[in-house]
Every structure is written in structure tokens, then in C-alpha cells.
Design an enzyme around this catalytic site. Structure first.
Site, PDB file in Angstrom:
ATOM      1  N   LEU A  70       0.862  -1.175   0.000  1.00 28.33           N
ATOM      2  CA  LEU A  70       0.000   0.000   0.000  1.00 28.33           C
ATOM      3  C   LEU A  70       0.898   1.224   0.000  1.00 28.33           C
ATOM      4  O   LEU A  70       1.997   1.207   0.564  1.00 28.33           O
ATOM      5  CB  LEU A  70      -0.890   0.029   1.251  1.00 28.33           C
ATOM      6  N   ASP A  71       0.438   2.301  -0.628  1.00 27.69           N
ATOM      7  CA  ASP A  71       1.173   3.560  -0.550  1.00 27.69           C
ATOM      8  C   ASP A  71       1.342   3.975   0.908  1.00 27.69           C
ATOM      9  O   ASP A  71       0.501   3.654   1.753  1.00 27.69           O
ATOM     10  CB  ASP A  71       0.420   4.672  -1.288  1.00 27.69           C
ATOM     11  N   GLN A  72       2.400   4.701   1.182  1.00 27.49           N
ATOM     12  CA  GLN A  72       2.649   5.173   2.548  1.00 27.49           C
ATOM     13  C   GLN A  72       1.449   5.935   3.106  1.00 27.49           C
ATOM     14  O   GLN A  72       1.082   5.782   4.272  1.00 27.49           O
ATOM     15  CB  GLN A  72       3.890   6.073   2.581  1.00 27.49           C
ATOM     16  N   THR A  74      -1.677   5.597   2.342  1.00 21.73           N
ATOM     17  CA  THR A  74      -2.897   4.796   2.374  1.00 21.73           C
ATOM     18  C   THR A  74      -2.921   3.907   3.609  1.00 21.73           C
ATOM     19  O   THR A  74      -1.905   3.324   3.982  1.00 21.73           O
ATOM     20  CB  THR A  74      -2.995   3.916   1.115  1.00 21.73           C
ATOM     21  N   ARG A 178      -5.500   6.674  -7.167  1.00 23.19           N
ATOM     22  CA  ARG A 178      -5.314   8.116  -7.061  1.00 23.19           C
ATOM     23  C   ARG A 178      -5.283   8.771  -8.441  1.00 23.19           C
ATOM     24  O   ARG A 178      -5.895   9.827  -8.666  1.00 23.19           O
ATOM     25  CB  ARG A 178      -4.023   8.408  -6.282  1.00 23.19           C
TER      26      ARG A 178
END
Length: 232
Positions: A70-72, A74, A178
């Protein structure tokens, strides 16, 4: 299983909670965790970016290996394998699109319903790395990799002029949700990479949360289902 449900075995005593992690499930083959927003999934470049979910988990479970990220910014559900064989099995399940993932986001403006019978729409826009502006991604019809996201409207907040949406990535490109929502003209609130300053300022964090995870356990063959309510 709901977020916060303790694992039904003694593996939960390995110190994951002491590392600031929410551990939803642990067995001899895999782990399911609820990542907080702002924590890297894997180590970044440089000494200041070594604290991450995978490192904290490996301190408690040394055989834990990353399967997806996961993105930081998120938050939400992440699955980790225990051992290389299980990592291969789970990675193949992701590649074969046998893992169901659902996200919840809050976006700027009124996103109209898709108009389909089931309420789900499809964003089908190819994505490529914006090399001069890495790590940003952009839509590129000629060079981009095929990227698809299913979406449906959950609610509209008239006072805030925002829409709560449910998202289901069909493909798994970096920053896909996003970038796709920005392409629709409805960037996610708090998105420091893809939203204009006034939309960034509407939330103290990126309002994107991995809320549901469903897959078949590679070892037992049993269906596994986990849910995590967003904190926004």
C-alpha cells in the site's frame, strides 16, 4: 473478520502489538494486518525511511515476506506470507486476480452515479510513470500499461461538497486509484501528490483506505474474508 478481531491462535503474542501494529489474523502460513496511514509498507531509500510495516512485522515474525504493498499515505489491510513458498502462492493469486480488494475514498466534488444497474462503473485508462516527475504517474493512451478500476458512489456530502466512493482495482498499478480518480476530475482529499492545494487542505491525510480483502487460503483451501472500517 472485522478489524481489531484478535487472531485465534497464540501467534499474536509475538510482539506485533508492541510494534504498533494491528494484527487481524496470524497462522503458520500468512498474516493479515491493518496498516496505519503514514507508515511505509517496505523500507525506502535512506536511513530515515527504514521504519516500515514489513520491518516491524519481521521483528515479530522473522519469516514474514511482502506479497503486495500500500502507498505510505494509504491505510488498511495488508497481507504477508510466511516463507518463500507461501509468498509465491499468494503472489500468483494476486497476479491471477484471485484476490478481491475493496477500498473506500472521499473525493472532491459530486461524483455522479455510474448509471449501471448494479451501480458500478469502470475507469479504463492506461497508466505510465511520469519519468521527469517520478514517483508521479500519468495517463498515457499510447505508452501506458492497461489499468482498470471499478467504482461506485456510496454517499454525497452536500455541505463539504465531497463524495464517498467504493473502489475495486482490477489491475494493480502503483498509484492507480489516485491517478484514476484525478482523471475523472475528482481527486482524493488530502492527496499530496495528485490533488490541488485546496483539495489537499481538506483533510489531514489521504482519505484512501483498503477496507476489504478476500482470498482463498493457499494451504487450507478455505475462503478468507477481512474487513476494516476507514477512520474517516
Amino acid at each position: 473478520m472485522k478489524a481489531g478481531t484478535p487472531p485465534n491462535n497464540d501467534l499474536a503474542g509475538n510482539g506485533a502489538s508492541a510494534a504498533g501494529l494491528v494484527l487481524l489474523h496470524a497462522d503458520d502460513h500468512l498474516l493479515v494486518l491493518d496498516k496505519p496511514a503514514g507508515l511505509l509498507a517496505v523500507p525506502g531509500r535512506g536511513e530515515g525511511k527504514q521504519d516500515c510495516l514489513s520491518a516491524r512485522v519481521q521483528a515479530a515474525y522473522p519469516d514474514a515476506l511482502v506479497v503486495h504493498r500500500l502507498d505510505q499515505a494509504t491505510s488498511g489491510l495488508m497481507l504477508m506470507a510466511r516463507g518463500a513458498a507461501m509468498q509465491r502462492a499468494l503472489s500468483l493469486a494476486f497476479e491471477s486476480r484471485e484476490v478481491g480488494k475493496r477500498y473506500v475514498a472521499v473525493v472532491e466534488g459530486r461524483l455522479p452515479s455510474s448509471g449501471s444497474d448494479d451501480g458500478w462503473g469502470l475507469i479504463d485508462l492506461p497508466i505510465i510513470v511520469d519519468w521527469p516527475n517520478r514517483p508521479l504517474r500519468i495517463i498515457d493512451a499510447e505508452r501506458g500499461k492497461p489499468s482498470q478500476t471499478r467504482w461506485r458512489v456510496l454517499a454525497f456530502d452536500t455541505a463539504a461538497n465531497t463524495t464517498r466512493v467504493e473502489l475495486e482495482p482490477v489491475t494493480g498499478r502503483s498509484h492507480q486509484l489516485r491517478v484514476h480518480l484525478k482523471a475523472l476530475g475528482h481527486p482524493i482529499l488530502g492527496d499530496a501528490l495528485y490533488a490541488p492545494a485546496e483539495v489537499q487542505a481538506k483533510a489531514p491525510r489521504l482519505l484512501l483506505h483498503a477496507a476489504a480483502l478476500r482470498f482463498t487460503h493457499p494451504a487450507s483451501g478455505l475462503p478468507m474474508s477481512f474487513e476494516s472500517a476507514p477512520g474517516f
